[in-house]
Write a protein that holds these residues in place. Structure first.
Motif, PDB file in Angstrom:
ATOM      1  N   ALA A   5       0.806  -1.223   0.000  1.00 60.53           N
ATOM      2  CA  ALA A   5       0.000   0.000   0.000  1.00 60.53           C
ATOM      3  C   ALA A   5       0.839   1.272   0.000  1.00 60.53           C
ATOM      4  CB  ALA A   5      -0.926  -0.001   1.207  1.00 60.53           C
ATOM      5  N   LEU A   6       2.132   1.164   0.311  1.00 56.62           N
ATOM      6  CA  LEU A   6       2.982   2.351   0.401  1.00 56.62           C
ATOM      7  C   LEU A   6       4.016   2.344  -0.713  1.00 56.62           C
ATOM      8  CD1 LEU A   6       3.624   2.539   4.262  1.00 56.62           C
ATOM      9  CD2 LEU A   6       2.019   3.885   2.897  1.00 56.62           C
ATOM     10  N   ASP A   7       4.106   3.439  -1.434  1.00 54.22           N
ATOM     11  CA  ASP A   7       5.116   3.591  -2.474  1.00 54.22           C
ATOM     12  C   ASP A   7       6.459   3.917  -1.809  1.00 54.22           C
ATOM     13  OD1 ASP A   7       6.793   5.513  -4.292  1.00 54.22           O
ATOM     14  OD2 ASP A   7       5.461   4.415  -5.656  1.00 54.22           O
ATOM     15  N   PRO A   8       7.520   3.158  -2.095  1.00 51.21           N
ATOM     16  CA  PRO A   8       8.782   3.360  -1.379  1.00 51.21           C
ATOM     17  C   PRO A   8       9.405   4.734  -1.618  1.00 51.21           C
ATOM     18  CG  PRO A   8       9.043   1.780  -3.182  1.00 51.21           C
ATOM     19  CD  PRO A   8       7.587   2.003  -3.014  1.00 51.21           C
ATOM     20  N   GLN A   9       9.410   5.199  -2.879  1.00 50.97           N
ATOM     21  CA  GLN A   9      10.020   6.491  -3.165  1.00 50.97           C
ATOM     22  C   GLN A   9       9.220   7.630  -2.543  1.00 50.97           C
ATOM     23  OE1 GLN A   9      13.009   7.028  -4.711  1.00 50.97           O
ATOM     24  NE2 GLN A   9      13.214   4.793  -4.616  1.00 50.97           N
ATOM     25  N   VAL A  10       7.919   7.555  -2.622  1.00 55.36           N
ATOM     26  CA  VAL A  10       7.067   8.590  -2.036  1.00 55.36           C
ATOM     27  C   VAL A  10       7.228   8.618  -0.517  1.00 55.36           C
ATOM     28  CG1 VAL A  10       4.676   9.309  -1.655  1.00 55.36           C
ATOM     29  CG2 VAL A  10       5.415   8.555  -3.928  1.00 55.36           C
ATOM     30  N   SER A  11       7.267   7.443   0.102  1.00 62.23           N
ATOM     31  CA  SER A  11       7.382   7.359   1.559  1.00 62.23           C
ATOM     32  C   SER A  11       8.708   7.929   2.038  1.00 62.23           C
ATOM     33  CB  SER A  11       7.243   5.902   2.015  1.00 62.23           C
ATOM     34  OG  SER A  11       5.973   5.389   1.681  1.00 62.23           O
ATOM     35  N   MET A  12       9.799   7.559   1.370  1.00 60.98           N
ATOM     36  CA  MET A  12      11.102   8.063   1.788  1.00 60.98           C
ATOM     37  C   MET A  12      11.225   9.556   1.503  1.00 60.98           C
ATOM     38  SD  MET A  12      13.991   7.277   3.277  1.00 60.98           S
ATOM     39  CE  MET A  12      14.526   5.558   3.094  1.00 60.98           C
ATOM     40  N   ALA A  13      10.705  10.010   0.370  1.00 65.81           N
ATOM     41  CA  ALA A  13      10.793  11.434   0.046  1.00 65.81           C
ATOM     42  C   ALA A  13      10.014  12.278   1.053  1.00 65.81           C
ATOM     43  CB  ALA A  13      10.269  11.673  -1.365  1.00 65.81           C
ATOM     44  N   ALA A  14       8.844  11.790   1.469  1.00 70.48           N
ATOM     45  CA  ALA A  14       8.059  12.529   2.452  1.00 70.48           C
ATOM     46  C   ALA A  14       8.793  12.611   3.781  1.00 70.48           C
ATOM     47  CB  ALA A  14       6.692  11.865   2.631  1.00 70.48           C
ATOM     48  N   LEU A  15       9.417  11.496   4.163  1.00 69.70           N
ATOM     49  CA  LEU A  15      10.188  11.465   5.400  1.00 69.70           C
ATOM     50  C   LEU A  15      11.371  12.428   5.308  1.00 69.70           C
ATOM     51  CD1 LEU A  15      10.108   9.869   8.096  1.00 69.70           C
ATOM     52  CD2 LEU A  15      11.700   8.257   7.048  1.00 69.70           C
ATOM     53  N   TYR A  16      12.044  12.391   4.170  1.00 70.82           N
ATOM     54  CA  TYR A  16      13.200  13.278   3.965  1.00 70.82           C
ATOM     55  C   TYR A  16      12.785  14.745   4.025  1.00 70.82           C
ATOM     56  CZ  TYR A  16      17.113  15.631   1.709  1.00 70.82           C
ATOM     57  OH  TYR A  16      18.147  16.498   1.438  1.00 70.82           O
ATOM     58  N   ASP A  17      11.697  15.081   3.361  1.00 71.23           N
ATOM     59  CA  ASP A  17      11.259  16.481   3.340  1.00 71.23           C
ATOM     60  C   ASP A  17      10.947  16.979   4.749  1.00 71.23           C
ATOM     61  OD1 ASP A  17      11.534  16.569   0.617  1.00 71.23           O
ATOM     62  OD2 ASP A  17       9.398  16.256   0.184  1.00 71.23           O
ATOM     63  N   GLU A  18      10.244  16.171   5.519  1.00 76.37           N
ATOM     64  CA  GLU A  18       9.908  16.607   6.880  1.00 76.37           C
ATOM     65  C   GLU A  18      11.153  16.730   7.740  1.00 76.37           C
ATOM     66  OE1 GLU A  18       7.007  15.412  10.658  1.00 76.37           O
ATOM     67  OE2 GLU A  18       6.901  14.263   8.785  1.00 76.37           O
ATOM     68  N   ALA A  19      12.056  15.764   7.609  1.00 72.14           N
ATOM     69  CA  ALA A  19      13.289  15.802   8.394  1.00 72.14           C
ATOM     70  C   ALA A  19      14.155  16.989   7.989  1.00 72.14           C
ATOM     71  CB  ALA A  19      14.053  14.497   8.218  1.00 72.14           C
ATOM     72  N   SER A  20      14.191  17.300   6.714  1.00 70.06           N
ATOM     73  CA  SER A  20      14.987  18.428   6.236  1.00 70.06           C
ATOM     74  C   SER A  20      14.409  19.755   6.730  1.00 70.06           C
ATOM     75  CB  SER A  20      15.044  18.407   4.709  1.00 70.06           C
ATOM     76  OG  SER A  20      15.811  19.477   4.214  1.00 70.06           O
ATOM     77  N   GLU A  21      13.098  19.877   6.688  1.00 74.83           N
ATOM     78  CA  GLU A  21      12.452  21.118   7.121  1.00 74.83           C
ATOM     79  C   GLU A  21      12.649  21.387   8.606  1.00 74.83           C
ATOM     80  OE1 GLU A  21       8.418  20.576   5.999  1.00 74.83           O
ATOM     81  OE2 GLU A  21       8.806  20.785   3.837  1.00 74.83           O
ATOM     82  N   THR A  22      12.791  20.338   9.387  1.00 79.29           N
ATOM     83  CA  THR A  22      12.961  20.491  10.839  1.00 79.29           C
ATOM     84  C   THR A  22      14.432  20.438  11.274  1.00 79.29           C
ATOM     85  OG1 THR A  22      12.544  18.105  11.082  1.00 79.29           O
ATOM     86  CG2 THR A  22      10.673  19.600  11.382  1.00 79.29           C
ATOM     87  N   GLY A  23      15.351  20.428  10.316  1.00 81.32           N
ATOM     88  CA  GLY A  23      16.772  20.475  10.637  1.00 81.32           C
ATOM     89  C   GLY A  23      17.379  19.160  11.068  1.00 81.32           C
ATOM     90  N   LEU A  24      16.654  18.071  10.889  1.00 83.50           N
ATOM     91  CA  LEU A  24      17.192  16.767  11.286  1.00 83.50           C
ATOM     92  C   LEU A  24      18.127  16.192  10.238  1.00 83.50           C
ATOM     93  CD1 LEU A  24      13.992  15.069  12.783  1.00 83.50           C
ATOM     94  CD2 LEU A  24      15.697  16.528  13.913  1.00 83.50           C
TER      95      LEU A  24
END
Length: 470
Positions: free
Chosen positions: A292-311
């Motif tokens: 049910a989860l697209d791997p590239q979409v899931s990782m990109a979403a995680l990356y974007d949130e982590a990048s925006e919060t300085g992680l």
């Protein structure tokens, strides 16, 4: 008092066993990966089945001859070599490679102890299942050795250690009796659990000959990323974010220091980080996802949130299996680069997750005070297991700073103990940490261990000097 495995004993044993079961020791039988401690033996026994293992153990018990069990020989704490004492018999299970049973619908496989980890993984994959234990040495390491040391590996965060993956064991005890425990049960509450006693005992309480192991459905997809992070403390916050957004789907979360990439370059590995310059700290992250989860979409979403919060400062997301393998190759090549550089002192430690940043800061400062040493810290941050290794300055050899080995180890282990950690996270005790165990183990626990050893192996023939010194 043990007796040597001499010519008379070997001749008597050979007369009882099928031809070809015994052979003289070869250099490969007497070595360990670091090349620091040579082994010794009177003979190598290669039984073809559990009955022959029991026969060999009974003969050794009667003659009071020590037995050193040997799997793939990949252990890093000397459990597979006996440098001193009366000549032992080496018991190799390399002929015991049978597949005893496979029940895909139950997610269970039964294998003999001499089967390599890679072969177990392949047997599971052929049945559409996953055996998740994963180590750099999986092509050589055997499942018996993995169980004997309770190996960890890269997927403990999601699937647990080897102990957590085992449902039952078959084993030969010191008197030659056989424990028939190859059950396929998730629940068996019938008294003392000998399975968990034997797992992690490094052959000092019994010889593991077969095991039933847990399998899992294969993830529908996986994705790997190498992420630059500001610090280990921030890496832990990133882990918390990953688990909050994708609970139970984080397969690996590996911490890598810049020194690891420096060592890859210094040793001519041909591998380099996909960043220029390499960051001080990176995390290698792998997700195993359902359909049910697209791997590239899931990782990109995680990356974007982590990048925006300085992680996360920067990152590379693999878009193919080849790219994912290349990222993992960086992590898996670091131990070999370490070996070629030559550490003064290597440490396989675990710490409470919250204690890791403070430990790294204090240990680094105190080691720097000893001299111009280099640190290479990497490991399984998701489960608190760090490989914290100390090296001489560039241009110096390990031998130049050998006098610092003891003080460095004492410093590191004292800090680990003070933080409520462990001096052995996944490699075991073997012979080379037996004195450390005596120093740091809880006295009551150590006394209980000695009592168990005396009860199950009163003559002390099973892997003499491993885990517990005589």
């Amino acid at each position: 008092m043990l007796n040597p495995c001499d010519a008379a004993f070997v001749a008597d044993l050979a007369a009882r066993l099928p031809e070809g079961t015994l052979r003289p020791p070869e250099p490969r039988d007497l070595t360990e990966p670091r090349g620091r401690w040579p082994g010794r033996a009177g003979v190598v026994a290669r039984p073809a089945g559990t009955d022959q293992v029991a026969q060999i153990v009974r003969a050794c018990a009667a003659a009071r001859v020590g037995i050193v069990p040997r799997g793939g020989g990949t252990g890093l704490v000397g459990g597979q070599v006996m440098p001193e004492g009366p000549l032992p018999l080496i018991l190799s299970l390399d002929r015991m490679t049978g597949l005893r049973g496979l029940w895909p619908e139950e997610n269970v496989i039964a294998v003999e102890a001499g089967l390599t980890l890679a072969a177990v993984q392949q047997a599971a994959a052929d049945a559409g299942r996953l055996f998740p234990l994963s180590l750099a040495s999986e092509g050589t390491a055997t499942i018996g050795g993995n169980l004997a040391t309770n190996a960890g590996g890269t997927a403990v965060l999601r699937y647990g250690t080897t102990r957590d993956l085992c449902l039952g064991v078959e084993a030969v005890l010191a008197d030659g009796s056989v424990v028939h425990g190859l059950k396929r049960l998730r629940k068996d509450n019938t008294g003392y659990d000998l399975r968990h006693l034997l797992i992690g005992s490094e052959g000092s309480l019994g010889i593991l000959t077969a095991a039933t192991l847990r399998l899992f459905p294969q993830p529908a997809a996986s994705v790997v990323a190498l992420l630059a992070v500001p610090s280990p403390a921030v890496a832990q916050r990133l882990l918390a974010l990953c688990e909050a957004r994708l609970s139970g789907l984080v397969t690996a979360f590996e911490l890598i220091a810049r020194t690891g990439f420096d060592f890859l370059a210094e040793t001519g590995s041909g591998l380099r980080a996909p960043f220029d310059p390499a960051p001080d700290w990176c995390v290698l992250l792998e997700l195993g996802l359902p359909a049910a989860l697209d791997p590239q979409v899931s990782m990109a979403a995680l990356y974007d949130e982590a990048s925006e919060t300085g992680l996360v400062l920067d990152g590379v997301i693999a878009t193919s299996q080849a790219q994912a393998a290349a990222l993992w190759a960086l992590r898996e090549a670091i131990p070999e680069a370490n070996r070629r550089i030559g550490s003064i002192s290597s440490h396989d430690i675990s710490l409470p997750l919250g204690a890791i940043p403070g430990f790294l800061a204090e240990a680094g400062a105190r080691i720097a005070a000893l001299g111009p040493l280099r640190l290479n810290c990497f490991g399984h941050l998701g489960d608190g297991n760090l490989h914290y290794n100390v090296f001489p300055a560039k241009g110096r050899r390990r031998e130049d700073d050998e006098a610092l080995a003891g003080p460095v180890k004492r410093l590191v282990h004292d800090l680990v103990q003070a933080a409520g950690g462990s001096i052995s996270a996944e490699h075991g005790i073997g012979r080379f940490k037996a004195a450390d165990l005596e120093r740091y183990a809880d006295p009551a626990r150590l006394a209980a261990m000695r009592a168990l050893k005396a009860a199950l192996d009163p003559a002390g023939i099973l892997n003499p000097g491993a885990v517990l010194r005589g």
